[in-house]
Design an enzyme around this catalytic site. Structure first.
Site: not given
Length: 267
Positions: A123, A143
């Site tokens: 990210e 995740e």
């Protein structure tokens, strides 16, 4: 671009300026923990970005220390201790605050991805304008394997680049995208062997620095606005009207007419 010099487990953020101060290189230095990001590191990164924003830097490089990983994302040992309310109030908001500031810098930003970039590390790279990767680069958002979701802008920025179907594949299946596929999908702008990575980055920097700084930065804002759905009719008129009033435009036109190389000053 990475360095193998170890640092303390706490990590630190350092910034160096080169090419007459025109290039600011941000180093996230926590190799013993594969450059995992803590709240303290995020805050330090935010402070450095604010300083760069008000500097004469024309390009910002985001680099990390060590040879194994660009960044493995959020420090699980830290955020796993947070309550759901703390995750909502602080952890997620802090990552968005820092990565959004990085994305909105007026200067072009380049992530130098050497090694694995997963979770918040991916990210972080996605928040940059451009990404140059070593052939060893692997990109992913794992995740769901921890029982949670991407939290620092990955669902939005990844989807903007590769589309919803590929973003879902990466997230649902926790797929690590290798460098060649990442290049094909537009996640990386260029890929090179690690030994040539610095040269590849330098070549891109030199090309960007050949352009007029204000024109490059305004163009960045126009592209970002277009990606957010803003129409170009009015914004490009404003951007062109502003930049054609600069000294750099005068220098650029004169150099074009005289078949010489312009010298841009950013004024």
């Amino acid at each position: 671009m990475n360095t193998s010099e170890p640092s303390s487990d706490a990590g630190q953020i350092t910034v160096t300026h080169t090419r007459g101060g025109r290039v600011a290189t941000v180093l996230i230095d926590r190799p013993r923990k594969l450059n995992a990001l803590t709240l303290e590191l995020l805050d330090a990164l935010y402070c450095e970005l604010r300083t760069i924003d008000h500097s004469d830097a024309q390009i910002v490089l985001i680099t990390t220390a060590g040879e194994k990983s660009f960044c493995v994302g959020a420090d699980i040992a830290q955020f796993s201790r947070f309550s759901p309310a703390q995750m909502w109030r602080r952890w997620i908001r802090e990552g968005h605050r820092v990565f959004n500031y990085l994305a909105q810098l007026r200067q072009p930003t380049i992530a130098v991805v050497d090694g694995i970039a997963v979770g918040g590390g991916f990210e972080l790279a996605l928040a940059c304008d451009l990404r140059i990767g070593a052939s060893t680069a692997r990109l992913g958002l794992p995740e769901t394997g921890l029982g949670t979701t991407p939290g620092w802008g990955g669902t939005e920025r990844l989807t903007q680049i590769v589309g919803a179907a590929r973003a879902k594949e990466i997230i649902f299946a926790r797929r690590q995208v290798p460098s060649d596929t990442a290049l094909d999908w537009g996640l990386l702008n260029a890929v090179s062997e690690r030994s040539m990575l610095a040269d590849t980055v330098t070549e891109l920097i030199d090309r960007i620095l050949e352009g007029a700084p204000t024109a490059v930065q305004v163009s960045k804002q126009l592209v970002d606005a277009a990606a957010a759905g803003a129409p170009s009719t009015v914004l490009e008129a404003l951007g062109s009207g502003f930049t054609t009033g600069t000294d750099d435009f005068t220098a650029g036109v004169a150099a074009f007419s005289n078949k010489t190389t312009p010298t841009f000053t950013g004024s």
